[in-house]
Design a protein around this motif. Sequence first.
Motif, PDB file in Angstrom:
ATOM      1  N   LEU A  25       0.824  -1.208   0.000  1.00 54.56           N
ATOM      2  CA  LEU A  25       0.000   0.000   0.000  1.00 54.56           C
ATOM      3  C   LEU A  25       0.860   1.260   0.000  1.00 54.56           C
ATOM      4  O   LEU A  25       0.498   2.260  -0.624  1.00 54.56           O
ATOM      5  N   ALA A  26       2.000   1.219   0.658  1.00 51.27           N
ATOM      6  CA  ALA A  26       2.913   2.365   0.636  1.00 51.27           C
ATOM      7  C   ALA A  26       3.440   2.602  -0.779  1.00 51.27           C
ATOM      8  O   ALA A  26       3.567   3.759  -1.215  1.00 51.27           O
ATOM      9  N   ARG A  27       3.740   1.511  -1.491  1.00 47.02           N
ATOM     10  CA  ARG A  27       4.198   1.670  -2.889  1.00 47.02           C
ATOM     11  C   ARG A  27       3.077   2.256  -3.752  1.00 47.02           C
ATOM     12  O   ARG A  27       3.324   3.131  -4.595  1.00 47.02           O
ATOM     13  N   ILE A  28       1.858   1.797  -3.530  1.00 45.25           N
ATOM     14  CA  ILE A  28       0.712   2.324  -4.290  1.00 45.25           C
ATOM     15  C   ILE A  28       0.512   3.802  -3.971  1.00 45.25           C
ATOM     16  O   ILE A  28       0.248   4.615  -4.863  1.00 45.25           O
ATOM     17  N   GLU A  29       0.675   4.146  -2.710  1.00 44.63           N
ATOM     18  CA  GLU A  29       0.564   5.543  -2.307  1.00 44.63           C
ATOM     19  C   GLU A  29       1.588   6.391  -3.062  1.00 44.63           C
ATOM     20  O   GLU A  29       1.278   7.485  -3.545  1.00 44.63           O
ATOM     21  N   GLY A  30       2.806   5.883  -3.191  1.00 42.54           N
ATOM     22  CA  GLY A  30       3.833   6.580  -3.959  1.00 42.54           C
ATOM     23  C   GLY A  30       3.449   6.710  -5.426  1.00 42.54           C
ATOM     24  O   GLY A  30       3.676   7.760  -6.044  1.00 42.54           O
ATOM     25  N   GLN A  31       2.875   5.634  -5.975  1.00 44.99           N
ATOM     26  CA  GLN A  31       2.414   5.698  -7.368  1.00 44.99           C
ATOM     27  C   GLN A  31       1.370   6.794  -7.531  1.00 44.99           C
ATOM     28  O   GLN A  31       1.396   7.554  -8.510  1.00 44.99           O
ATOM     29  N   ARG A  33       0.926   9.486  -5.720  1.00 39.77           N
ATOM     30  CA  ARG A  33       1.558  10.812  -5.649  1.00 39.77           C
ATOM     31  C   ARG A  33       2.210  11.152  -6.986  1.00 39.77           C
ATOM     32  O   ARG A  33       2.151  12.294  -7.451  1.00 39.77           O
ATOM     33  N   GLY A  34       2.810  10.156  -7.628  1.00 37.61           N
ATOM     34  CA  GLY A  34       3.387  10.365  -8.950  1.00 37.61           C
ATOM     35  C   GLY A  34       2.326  10.729  -9.974  1.00 37.61           C
ATOM     36  O   GLY A  34       2.545  11.592 -10.834  1.00 37.61           O
ATOM     37  N   VAL A  35       1.167  10.085  -9.894  1.00 39.00           N
ATOM     38  CA  VAL A  35       0.060  10.403 -10.807  1.00 39.00           C
ATOM     39  C   VAL A  35      -0.399  11.843 -10.591  1.00 39.00           C
ATOM     40  O   VAL A  35      -0.653  12.573 -11.556  1.00 39.00           O
ATOM     41  N   GLN A  54      -0.385   5.215 -15.737  1.00 42.53           N
ATOM     42  CA  GLN A  54       0.003   5.138 -14.332  1.00 42.53           C
ATOM     43  C   GLN A  54      -1.190   4.875 -13.423  1.00 42.53           C
ATOM     44  O   GLN A  54      -1.085   4.157 -12.417  1.00 42.53           O
ATOM     45  N   MET A  55      -2.338   5.440 -13.758  1.00 43.49           N
ATOM     46  CA  MET A  55      -3.550   5.175 -12.979  1.00 43.49           C
ATOM     47  C   MET A  55      -3.944   3.702 -13.091  1.00 43.49           C
ATOM     48  O   MET A  55      -4.330   3.078 -12.098  1.00 43.49           O
ATOM     49  N   ALA A  56      -3.841   3.161 -14.286  1.00 46.69           N
ATOM     50  CA  ALA A  56      -4.171   1.748 -14.490  1.00 46.69           C
ATOM     51  C   ALA A  56      -3.211   0.851 -13.712  1.00 46.69           C
ATOM     52  O   ALA A  56      -3.623  -0.157 -13.117  1.00 46.69           O
ATOM     53  N   ALA A  57      -1.937   1.216 -13.686  1.00 43.40           N
ATOM     54  CA  ALA A  57      -0.945   0.429 -12.939  1.00 43.40           C
ATOM     55  C   ALA A  57      -1.260   0.473 -11.444  1.00 43.40           C
ATOM     56  O   ALA A  57      -1.180  -0.557 -10.757  1.00 43.40           O
TER      57      ALA A  57
END
Length: 102
Positions: A25-31, A33-35, A54-57
């Motif tokens: 979940l922390a990695r997804i949170e980072g993704q 923020r990148g989006v 990136q949203m799909a990923a």
Amino acid sequence: MDQSLKIVEGSALSGAQKKDLLNRLARIEGQLRGVQKLIALAALPDDCDAVAQQMAAARKALDRSFVQLLTSSMLNQSANATSVEQARTSAEQLAAMLDKFA
């Protein structure tokens, strides 16, 4: 992972399973923020393609985390069941959760 979160031991998930889910979940949170940054910087129509990708990923990663949550819970509850009836009840609860949220 947010170091301020205290992982509580219980029968739902093991400490290791919780830690793995929290790391995911922390990695997804980072993704995400990148989006947000991609959206803020989008200037050309092609930029929307990168945002969508990136949203799909992130969505796929969240879906995988959901499946992992259910799988881990299923394994723990069946392993901790003291009777066939308790295992059946746990399976029914997990099936209902899957039906409700998937």
